[in-house]
Design an enzyme around this catalytic site. Structure first.
Site, PDB file in Angstrom:
ATOM      1  N   SER A  16       0.806  -1.228   0.000  1.00 25.67           N
ATOM      2  CA  SER A  16       0.000   0.000   0.000  1.00 25.67           C
ATOM      3  C   SER A  16       0.842   1.284   0.000  1.00 25.67           C
ATOM      4  CB  SER A  16      -0.944   0.011   1.203  1.00 25.67           C
ATOM      5  OG  SER A  16      -1.945  -0.959   1.022  1.00 25.67           O
ATOM      6  N   THR A  61      -6.085  -3.813   7.125  1.00 25.36           N
ATOM      7  CA  THR A  61      -6.027  -5.116   6.475  1.00 25.36           C
ATOM      8  C   THR A  61      -6.169  -6.222   7.520  1.00 25.36           C
ATOM      9  OG1 THR A  61      -4.748  -6.471   4.921  1.00 25.36           O
ATOM     10  CG2 THR A  61      -3.463  -5.130   6.444  1.00 25.36           C
ATOM     11  N   LYS A  65     -10.604  -5.810   9.911  1.00 24.30           N
ATOM     12  CA  LYS A  65     -11.676  -5.077   9.216  1.00 24.30           C
ATOM     13  C   LYS A  65     -12.973  -5.020  10.031  1.00 24.30           C
ATOM     14  CE  LYS A  65      -9.509  -5.693   4.815  1.00 24.30           C
ATOM     15  NZ  LYS A  65      -9.496  -6.161   3.449  1.00 24.30           N
ATOM     16  N   GLY A 237      -4.297 -10.658  -6.741  1.00 19.31           N
ATOM     17  CA  GLY A 237      -5.022  -9.525  -6.173  1.00 19.31           C
ATOM     18  C   GLY A 237      -4.309  -8.189  -6.242  1.00 19.31           C
TER      19      GLY A 237
END
Ligand code: NAP
Length: 272
Positions: A16, A61, A65, A237
């Protein structure tokens, strides 16, 4: 300085930071984006510390969540519907707003970039954690004919499938799995411990498109398995990560970054 980051356990593998630095560069914004390893049981304490330290928000993450959803004082429509949050925005007056960009991020990647057909598709989702909970609504909106959820702990898949009243959504045990799904989505955390989910090979056929929410430099164990069974197409992903990150960036800064340069640099446009 805009202070941001990703909270998880483990979080070291996360890509990220580089995505958000790239997006910030598109708008000449200066950001500080950190990876924060959060120990079990300390999520709320850590988030409150970040607020006190003037952070603008964070991504969330595995496995937080649900915790992120619970600490919110306001939630977007998507966060309310899914009950899980992957993006927190810290606003004036102590307001913590939760969003979920995983579902739209997955659909952007799968439908708009990979050009996979979800309409009328029979979809199998492996895993019943926060990621699956976040994507089921978006998958159903894409008008598949069926969405089956399989999980190592079957009861959890049952509970998850009962969150929505939609006949197309069903929990399936191993023996109830059908043959040759059109789309199979691996959304378990098995890969994080170097393992693979234990489902029978019949679920994959020569027309199956296999998507793994996990991503890595090498082809993931799940995608290697799908390829070995003759799957028509595979994708990991990373594309979803990029697309959901762009939507999170928009939550914080109100501007939609382009994902194309990143996708090209990662060789993603060649996957379709
Ligand atoms: P989570 O809430 O912790 O859920 C974990 C899930 O994985 C549960 O269904 C669990 O089954 C299953 N699992 C764990 N170890 C397993 C094993 N050895 N064999 C079989 N099943 C196993 O995690 P999550 O938030 O759903 O995330 C799942 C994965 O998706 C992670 O790898 C995460 O990095 C990835 N992800 C990627 C993106 C992206 O943008 N690409 C976005 C979201 C998530 P039980 O219920 O039986 O414990």
């Amino acid at each position: 300085m805009n202070r941001l980051g990703v909270l998880g356990h483990p979080v070291e593998h996360s890509r990220s930071p580089e995505l958000h630095f790239h997006f910030a560069g598109q708008f000449g914004l200066s950001i500080d984006y950190q990876k924060l390893e959060v120990l079990p049981g300390t999520f709320s304490e850590v988030a409150n510390r970040l607020i006190k330290d003037g952070w603008r928000g964070c991504n969330v993450t595995v496995p937080y969540k649900f915790d992120a959803h619970d600490i919110c004082t306001a939630r977007s429509e998507n966060a309310q519907a899914t009950g899980v949050v992957n993006t927190l925005s810290f606003e004036p007056g102590g307001v913590i707003t939760g969003h979920n960009t995983d579902g739209p991020g997955l659909i952007n990647d799968m439908v708009h970039h990979l050009d996979w057909r979800l309409r009328e598709a029979r979809i199998l989702v492996l895993g019943a954690g926060g990621a699956t909970q976040g994507i089921l609504g978006a998958l159903l909106e894409a008008k598949p004919s069926a969405v089956h959820v399989w999980n190592r702990t079957h009861e959890r898949a049952v509970v998850l499938s009962q969150r929505q009243t939609d006949d197309r959504l069903e929990a399936r045990s191993t023996s109830e799995l059908e043959a040759q799904y059109d789309i199979i989505i691996h959304a378990s955390a098995a890969g994080l411990s170097g393992q693979r989910v234990d489902v029978p090979p019949r679920v994959i056929g020569s027309l199956t498109c296999a998507y793994d929410l996990s991503y890595s430099q090498e082809k993931t164990p799940f995608l290697r398995w799908a390829s070995s069974l003759g799957a028509a197409a595979t994708a990991d992903g990373l594309g979803m990560l990029i697309e959901q990150a762009a939507l999170a960036f928009e939550v914080w800064f109100g501007q939609q970054p382009s994902t194309l340069a990143l996708r090209r640099a990662e060789g993603l446009e060649a996957r379709a």
